[in-house]
Design an enzyme around this catalytic site. Structure first.
Site, PDB file in Angstrom:
ATOM      1  N   LYS A  11       1.102   9.053  35.888  1.00 21.36           N
ATOM      2  CA  LYS A  11       2.137   9.150  36.921  1.00 21.36           C
ATOM      3  C   LYS A  11       2.728   7.775  37.298  1.00 21.36           C
ATOM      4  CE  LYS A  11       0.347  13.433  38.945  1.00 21.36           C
ATOM      5  NZ  LYS A  11       0.087  14.159  40.212  1.00 21.36           N
ATOM      6  N   TYR A  51       7.212  21.482  38.221  1.00 20.22           N
ATOM      7  CA  TYR A  51       6.369  21.826  39.372  1.00 20.22           C
ATOM      8  C   TYR A  51       6.870  23.074  40.103  1.00 20.22           C
ATOM      9  CZ  TYR A  51       3.546  17.541  39.120  1.00 20.22           C
ATOM     10  OH  TYR A  51       2.669  16.558  38.744  1.00 20.22           O
ATOM     11  N   PHE A  59       4.753  20.074  50.357  1.00 22.16           N
ATOM     12  CA  PHE A  59       4.839  18.752  49.744  1.00 22.16           C
ATOM     13  C   PHE A  59       5.757  18.722  48.518  1.00 22.16           C
ATOM     14  CE2 PHE A  59       0.964  20.847  48.133  1.00 22.16           C
ATOM     15  CZ  PHE A  59       1.182  20.822  46.760  1.00 22.16           C
ATOM     16  N   ARG A  87      -9.911  17.576  32.890  1.00 22.94           N
ATOM     17  CA  ARG A  87     -10.039  17.747  34.340  1.00 22.94           C
ATOM     18  C   ARG A  87     -11.308  17.065  34.859  1.00 22.94           C
ATOM     19  NH1 ARG A  87      -6.290  20.808  36.560  1.00 22.94           N
ATOM     20  NH2 ARG A  87      -7.496  21.488  38.355  1.00 22.94           N
ATOM     21  N   THR A  93      -8.229  16.415  42.798  1.00 21.84           N
ATOM     22  CA  THR A  93      -6.830  16.084  43.098  1.00 21.84           C
ATOM     23  C   THR A  93      -6.721  14.969  44.136  1.00 21.84           C
ATOM     24  OG1 THR A  93      -6.226  18.386  42.674  1.00 21.84           O
ATOM     25  CG2 THR A  93      -4.637  17.059  43.912  1.00 21.84           C
ATOM     26  N   ARG A 104      -9.335   9.335  38.900  1.00 17.96           N
ATOM     27  CA  ARG A 104      -8.752   9.307  40.254  1.00 17.96           C
ATOM     28  C   ARG A 104      -9.615   8.510  41.220  1.00 17.96           C
ATOM     29  NH1 ARG A 104      -6.804  15.519  39.719  1.00 17.96           N
ATOM     30  NH2 ARG A 104      -4.607  15.161  39.182  1.00 17.96           N
ATOM     31  N   ASN A 114      -1.718  10.115  42.613  1.00 21.04           N
ATOM     32  CA  ASN A 114      -3.089  10.315  42.114  1.00 21.04           C
ATOM     33  C   ASN A 114      -3.216  10.070  40.610  1.00 21.04           C
ATOM     34  OD1 ASN A 114      -1.880  12.668  41.261  1.00 21.04           O
ATOM     35  ND2 ASN A 114      -3.426  14.038  42.113  1.00 21.04           N
ATOM     36  N   HIS A 117      -1.839  13.743  35.957  1.00 22.69           N
ATOM     37  CA  HIS A 117      -1.775  15.211  36.019  1.00 22.69           C
ATOM     38  C   HIS A 117      -2.465  15.751  34.781  1.00 22.69           C
ATOM     39  CE1 HIS A 117      -0.269  19.327  36.112  1.00 22.69           C
ATOM     40  NE2 HIS A 117      -0.049  19.163  34.815  1.00 22.69           N
ATOM     41  N   GLU A 128       3.166  23.679  29.424  1.00 24.69           N
ATOM     42  CA  GLU A 128       3.505  22.311  29.813  1.00 24.69           C
ATOM     43  C   GLU A 128       3.791  21.439  28.587  1.00 24.69           C
ATOM     44  OE1 GLU A 128       0.328  21.123  32.472  1.00 24.69           O
ATOM     45  OE2 GLU A 128       1.044  22.486  34.046  1.00 24.69           O
TER      46      GLU A 128
END
Ligand code: CMP
Length: 140
Positions: A11, A51, A59, A87, A93, A104, A114, A117, A128
């Site tokens: 990100k 998203y 948010f 993950r 998250t 993270r 964070n 993704h 995706e």
């Protein structure tokens, strides 16, 4: 255990801090192989489409602002049980809740910034991956 694929985004908080290598190293050390990768600046339309599942969340606007605030690196990762493996190495998250040693916990700034993704299921991984990559851009 089957070799599968998942989708990852490094990100804008990570690209801003020049951490794309650090993130990718942690992904690779977790047993994931980068089989496609490109640095892009997402358009508003791309971010809102990606998203869309969160469009009713409070948010959503800020999330799309953040994801279009700078470059990101979109990647396809391959490995045994890739969705779960990714993950696990990403961590929770919210970095405040992430386990020690996760990306993270180690690198993220906040629940929004964070750092990474990752897809949450094999089904969403395919959706995706197809959103950002053509089949010929993925070289396993
Ligand atoms: P990601 O895995 O990219 O999917 C949706 C993102 O929304 C999530 O990571 C977070 O970075 C972001 N987000 C921002 N605020 C919140 C929040 N309050 N709860 C959950 N996700 C949030």
């Amino acid at each position: 255990m089957a070799v599968t694929r998942t989708f990852s985004i490094i990100k804008p908080d990570a690209t801003r801090r020049n951490l794309t290598g650090a993130v990718t190293k942690m992904l690779e050390e977790a047993g994931l192989r980068v089989v496609a990768s490109k640095r892009i600046h997402m358009t508003r339309e791309q971010a809102e489409g990606f998203y869309a599942v969160h469009s009713e969340r409070p948010f959503f606007g800020e999330l799309c602002d953040f994801m279009t605030s700078g470059p990101v690196v979109v990647q396809v990762l391959e490995g045994e049980d890739a969705v779960k493996r990714n993950r696990d190495v990403m961590g929770a998250t919210n970095p405040a809740n992430a386990d020690e040693g996760t990306i993270r916990k180690t690198l993220a700034e906040s629940i929004e910034a964070n750092t990474v993704h990752g897809s949450d299921s094999d089904e969403n991984a395919k959706i995706e991956i197809d959103y950002f990559f053509k089949p010929e851009e993925i070289v396993g």
